[in-house]
Design an enzyme around this catalytic site. Structure first.
Site, PDB file in Angstrom:
ATOM      1  CB  ILE A 111      -0.878   0.034   1.285  1.00 40.81           C
ATOM      2  CG1 ILE A 111      -1.637  -1.279   1.458  1.00 40.81           C
ATOM      3  CG2 ILE A 111      -1.815   1.233   1.262  1.00 40.81           C
ATOM      4  CD1 ILE A 111      -2.624  -1.563   0.385  1.00 40.81           C
ATOM      5  CG  LEU A 112       1.874   3.194  -3.420  1.00 41.53           C
ATOM      6  CD1 LEU A 112       1.385   3.636  -4.791  1.00 41.53           C
ATOM      7  CD2 LEU A 112       3.402   3.252  -3.336  1.00 41.53           C
ATOM      8  CG  ASN A 126      -2.868  -1.086  -8.604  1.00 39.43           C
ATOM      9  OD1 ASN A 126      -1.739  -1.585  -8.686  1.00 39.43           O
ATOM     10  ND2 ASN A 126      -3.887  -1.735  -8.068  1.00 39.43           N
ATOM     11  CG  HIS A 128      -7.062  -5.653  -8.518  1.00 37.81           C
ATOM     12  ND1 HIS A 128      -6.314  -6.043  -7.420  1.00 37.81           N
ATOM     13  CD2 HIS A 128      -8.239  -6.334  -8.424  1.00 37.81           C
ATOM     14  CE1 HIS A 128      -7.010  -6.903  -6.707  1.00 37.81           C
ATOM     15  NE2 HIS A 128      -8.179  -7.099  -7.297  1.00 37.81           N
ATOM     16  CG  ASP A 160      -8.865   5.658  -3.480  1.00 39.30           C
ATOM     17  OD1 ASP A 160      -8.328   4.589  -3.111  1.00 39.30           O
ATOM     18  OD2 ASP A 160     -10.088   5.791  -3.616  1.00 39.30           O
ATOM     19  CB  ALA A 161      -6.283   6.877   1.038  1.00 32.43           C
ATOM     20  CG  ASP A 164      -6.721  -3.228  -5.108  1.00 33.11           C
ATOM     21  OD1 ASP A 164      -5.752  -2.624  -5.584  1.00 33.11           O
ATOM     22  OD2 ASP A 164      -6.621  -4.368  -4.613  1.00 33.11           O
TER      23      ASP A 164
HETATM   24  C1  GRF Z   1      -0.537  -8.800 -11.975  1.00 33.90           C
HETATM   25  O1  GRF Z   1      -1.587  -9.691 -12.264  1.00 33.90           O
HETATM   26  C2  GRF Z   1      -0.989  -7.687 -11.073  1.00 33.90           C
HETATM   27  O2  GRF Z   1      -2.269  -7.230 -11.357  1.00 33.90           O
HETATM   28  C3  GRF Z   1      -0.960  -8.380  -9.746  1.00 33.90           C
HETATM   29  O3  GRF Z   1       0.227  -9.123  -9.763  1.00 33.90           O
HETATM   30  C4  GRF Z   1       0.526  -9.459 -11.111  1.00 33.90           C
HETATM   31  C5  GRF Z   1       1.900  -8.944 -11.405  1.00 33.90           C
HETATM   32  O4  GRF Z   1       2.440  -9.565 -12.512  1.00 33.90           O
HETATM   33  N1  GRF Z   1      -1.060  -7.452  -8.657  1.00 33.90           N
HETATM   34  P1  GRF Z   1       3.852  -9.119 -13.117  1.00 33.90           P
HETATM   35  O5  GRF Z   1       4.827  -8.957 -11.960  1.00 33.90           O
HETATM   36  O6  GRF Z   1       3.646  -7.844 -13.873  1.00 33.90           O
HETATM   37  O7  GRF Z   1       4.241 -10.268 -14.008  1.00 33.90           O
END
Ligand code: GRF
Length: 219
Positions: A111-112, A126, A128, A160-161, A164
């Protein structure tokens, strides 16, 4: 009396290279999303250039990918800092030196903190591996599979804070197969995710975005 200016001798045609948006990518692991961005940024018309890669993990495979592409890297490992606040400040500083227009968290598993978010507000995206707001957090693929959804996917969103919770920029769906396990499903999601991230970052770099409340429109 008219002055006859000498003509400038014709030289070789000059190429005007438009400025490209500077991008810093944050990673923790393998870096396949980073690799896709690095493939794309070779094309000047893409509009974005990865100028730095910052990782919390010195063993992240993506660091070698960055170095092989000639991109500078920095490791900001929590264990090297006395506390969380110092690590937050270290992260912000490590990214700031690259003067990015955009910060892309691509498989960055922390978490940033508030100082980082404040410094780069509205310019952090980001990726996800689930269709947010369903299945946020570190185990989005596992949680979607365990829940039994038939369709999941990936989301690129502003940070944001929350975890996700930021405004969604783009999403793609991926069907869950009967025989999927976490690994097979994640690999299928990642191939869609890479393409989506590359497209979004390019569009952000070339034309920015507009937000109205939580609604985001790419320029
Ligand atoms: C991605 O699926 C990302 O969404 C998740 O971890 C994976 C990272 O893959 N948080 P990589 O390191 O870019 O191969």
């Amino acid at each position: 009396m008219p002055v006859d200016h000498p003509r400038t001798p014709a030289g070789p045609p000059s190429t005007v290279v438009p400025p490209r948006a500077r991008v810093v990518v944050l990673i923790s692991g393998a870096g396949s999303n980073l690799a896709a961005l690095l493939d794309a940024h070779d094309d000047v018309a893409y509009g974005a250039r990865v100028v730095g890669v910052v990782s919390d993990n010195p063993a992240a495979g993506g660091l070698a990918i960055a170095r092989a592409a000639g991109v500078a890297t920095a490791v900001v490992a929590p264990g090297d800092f006395p506390d969380r606040a110092a690590w937050d400040a270290g992260m912000a500083e490590a990214v700031r030196v690259f003067e990015p227009a955009w910060v892309v968290s691509a498989g960055f598993m922390r978490i940033l903190g508030a100082p980082f978010l404040a410094r780069f507000e509205g310019r952090i995206v980001n990726t996800h591996p689930a269709l947010l707001p369903s299945f946020p957090g570190a185990h989005g693929v596992r949680d979607a599979l365990a829940y039994g959804v038939r369709v999941t996917g990936c989301t690129v969103h502003l940070v944001d804070a929350g975890v996700d919770t930021g405004p969604i920029i783009a999403q793609e769906a991926v069907a869950v197969a009967d025989d999927d396990d976490e690994s097979s499903l994640h690999e299928r999601i990642k191939s869609v995710e890479r393409a989506l991230l590359v497209e979004v970052v390019g569009r952000l770099a070339r034309r920015g975005l507009e937000t109205t409340g939580r609604r985001v429109r790419l320029g």
